[in-house]
Write a protein that holds these residues in place. Structure first.
Motif, PDB file in Angstrom:
ATOM      1  N   ILE A  34       0.904  -1.121   0.084  1.00  0.00           N
ATOM      2  CA  ILE A  34       0.133   0.069   0.268  1.00  0.00           C
ATOM      3  C   ILE A  34       0.880   1.129  -0.207  1.00  0.00           C
ATOM      4  O   ILE A  34       1.796   0.962   0.440  1.00  0.00           O
ATOM      5  CB  ILE A  34      -0.857   0.224   1.128  1.00  0.00           C
ATOM      6  N   ASP A  35       0.518   2.312  -0.832  1.00  0.00           N
ATOM      7  CA  ASP A  35       1.178   3.340  -0.874  1.00  0.00           C
ATOM      8  C   ASP A  35       0.645   4.373   0.377  1.00  0.00           C
ATOM      9  O   ASP A  35      -0.349   4.559   0.792  1.00  0.00           O
ATOM     10  CB  ASP A  35       1.031   4.363  -2.150  1.00  0.00           C
ATOM     11  N   VAL A  36       1.493   5.304   1.246  1.00  0.00           N
ATOM     12  CA  VAL A  36       1.354   5.869   2.382  1.00  0.00           C
ATOM     13  C   VAL A  36       1.953   7.072   2.373  1.00  0.00           C
ATOM     14  O   VAL A  36       3.097   7.027   1.888  1.00  0.00           O
ATOM     15  CB  VAL A  36       1.986   5.006   3.480  1.00  0.00           C
ATOM     16  N   THR A  37       1.327   8.061   2.907  1.00  0.00           N
ATOM     17  CA  THR A  37       1.839   9.482   3.144  1.00  0.00           C
ATOM     18  C   THR A  37       1.815   9.741   4.603  1.00  0.00           C
ATOM     19  O   THR A  37       0.975   9.353   5.230  1.00  0.00           O
ATOM     20  CB  THR A  37       1.405  10.281   2.164  1.00  0.00           C
ATOM     21  N   ALA A  38       2.879  10.682   5.195  1.00  0.00           N
ATOM     22  CA  ALA A  38       2.681  10.687   6.631  1.00  0.00           C
ATOM     23  C   ALA A  38       2.906  12.109   6.699  1.00  0.00           C
ATOM     24  O   ALA A  38       3.794  13.012   6.276  1.00  0.00           O
ATOM     25  CB  ALA A  38       3.771  10.020   7.409  1.00  0.00           C
ATOM     26  N   GLY A  39       2.238  12.821   7.680  1.00  0.00           N
ATOM     27  CA  GLY A  39       2.222  14.346   8.253  1.00  0.00           C
ATOM     28  C   GLY A  39       3.375  14.424   9.261  1.00  0.00           C
ATOM     29  O   GLY A  39       3.657  13.527   9.723  1.00  0.00           O
ATOM     30  N   GLY A  40       3.272  15.623   9.935  1.00  0.00           N
ATOM     31  CA  GLY A  40       4.281  15.847  10.921  1.00  0.00           C
ATOM     32  C   GLY A  40       3.410  15.615  12.345  1.00  0.00           C
ATOM     33  O   GLY A  40       2.197  15.032  12.235  1.00  0.00           O
ATOM     34  N   LEU A  41       4.114  15.603  13.150  1.00  0.00           N
ATOM     35  CA  LEU A  41       3.733  15.432  14.676  1.00  0.00           C
ATOM     36  C   LEU A  41       3.436  16.655  15.326  1.00  0.00           C
ATOM     37  O   LEU A  41       3.918  17.762  15.080  1.00  0.00           O
ATOM     38  CB  LEU A  41       4.733  14.664  15.410  1.00  0.00           C
ATOM     39  N   GLY A  42       2.328  16.448  16.133  1.00  0.00           N
ATOM     40  CA  GLY A  42       1.877  17.518  16.846  1.00  0.00           C
ATOM     41  C   GLY A  42       1.286  17.234  18.395  1.00  0.00           C
ATOM     42  O   GLY A  42       0.941  16.292  18.476  1.00  0.00           O
ATOM     43  N   PRO A  43       1.651  18.337  19.136  1.00  0.00           N
ATOM     44  CA  PRO A  43       0.942  18.132  20.816  1.00  0.00           C
ATOM     45  C   PRO A  43      -0.665  17.618  20.706  1.00  0.00           C
ATOM     46  O   PRO A  43      -1.302  18.264  20.028  1.00  0.00           O
ATOM     47  CB  PRO A  43       1.582  19.010  21.417  1.00  0.00           C
ATOM     48  N   VAL A  44      -0.949  16.922  21.750  1.00  0.00           N
ATOM     49  CA  VAL A  44      -2.399  16.642  21.852  1.00  0.00           C
ATOM     50  C   VAL A  44      -2.998  17.390  23.188  1.00  0.00           C
ATOM     51  O   VAL A  44      -2.247  17.265  24.151  1.00  0.00           O
ATOM     52  CB  VAL A  44      -2.527  14.978  22.131  1.00  0.00           C
ATOM     53  N   THR A  45      -3.956  17.993  22.756  1.00  0.00           N
ATOM     54  CA  THR A  45      -4.402  18.869  23.911  1.00  0.00           C
ATOM     55  C   THR A  45      -5.342  17.963  24.787  1.00  0.00           C
ATOM     56  O   THR A  45      -6.230  17.025  24.489  1.00  0.00           O
ATOM     57  CB  THR A  45      -5.195  19.888  23.404  1.00  0.00           C
ATOM     58  N   GLN A  46      -4.957  17.925  26.081  1.00  0.00           N
ATOM     59  CA  GLN A  46      -5.634  16.920  27.099  1.00  0.00           C
ATOM     60  C   GLN A  46      -6.612  17.720  27.885  1.00  0.00           C
ATOM     61  O   GLN A  46      -6.519  18.890  28.265  1.00  0.00           O
ATOM     62  CB  GLN A  46      -4.695  16.101  27.912  1.00  0.00           C
TER      63      GLN A  46
END
Length: 228
Positions: free
Chosen positions: A216-228
């Motif tokens: 399968i062809d995949v693209t990935a984005g950046g990482l970001g903090p999760v607001t809790q």
């Protein structure tokens, strides 16, 4: 924005049922165990990472990869994957992933081969300094026609995940994008698997549920903090 492009090839999914509290005890704050019919699952997923490259770059790197993962729900109710470990046969890729994506990647000696009978063999030995030793050695092959997992099915629960979580000083999330999986039932002969104890779990004592995907062809984005 998509940062990376790649193809995951000759993917094996080997999953074991695990009591939810056992998995929950190993998760960082902010994540809850996701279950299917009351069961949590631990999965060993191995494949060839083919042509991974930044967006706009025509050629990339290729190497085997292997991960131990489970399925979780984040603070905002978003389903995703939590990785306990990711082994890869590429020191540069490991270094970049640990720094840019805060993922628990480890360098390993790995070999993926396709046999004359159509089966595939994946062998891995973790070599990362100051990391718990871990080995995996298995052969697997497709055992049926490919199909798209039905929404709500166990197969969809185990494969159709488009967000991953990781934790450091706080919880982070990243997103990936790809078409729906086309998978098949599969068989596997697992000769060695010490990924579980290397991440603090008892070694599995039952046969796994196994699936195979050609790629399968995949693209990935950046990482970001999760607001809790």
């Amino acid at each position: 924005m998509d940062l990376l492009r790649m193809r995951w090839r000759d993917v094996v999914f080997a999953h074991w049922r695990v009591d939810a509290p056992t998995v929950a005890a190993q998760l960082p704050d902010g994540l809850d165990v996701a279950t299917h019919d009351g069961d949590a699952w631990l999965g060993v997923v191995g494949f060839v990472m083919s042509g991974i490259r930044p967006r706009g770059v025509p050629a990339g790197r290729s190497f085997p990869e292997l991960n131990l993962r489970t399925y979780v729900t984040g603070p905002n109710g978003d389903r995703g994957v939590y990785f306990f470990s990711l082994d890869a046969a590429d020191r540069l890729g490991v270094s970049i992933a640990r720094g840019a994506f805060r993922l628990p990647y480890f360098s390993a000696e790995m070999r993926h081969t396709r046999e004359d009978d159509g089966s595939m063999t994946l062998r891995s030995r973790r070599t990362h300094a100051d990391a718990a030793p871990a080995r995996f050695d298995a052969s697997y092959r497709q055992a049926g026609e490919t199909f798209a997992p039905e929404p709500g099915s166990l197969e969809a629960f185990l494969t159709e995940n488009y967000r991953f979580y990781t934790a450091g000083s706080r919880l982070y999330a990243g997103d990936i994008s790809h078409p729906r999986w086309s998978i098949a039932e599969a068989t596997a002969t697992i000769r060695s698997n010490t990924l579980f104890p290397a991440s603090g779990f008892d070694a599995p004592d039952a046969e796994p549920t196994v699936h195979y995907a050609p790629g399968i062809d995949v693209t990935a984005g950046g990482l970001g903090p999760v607001t809790q």
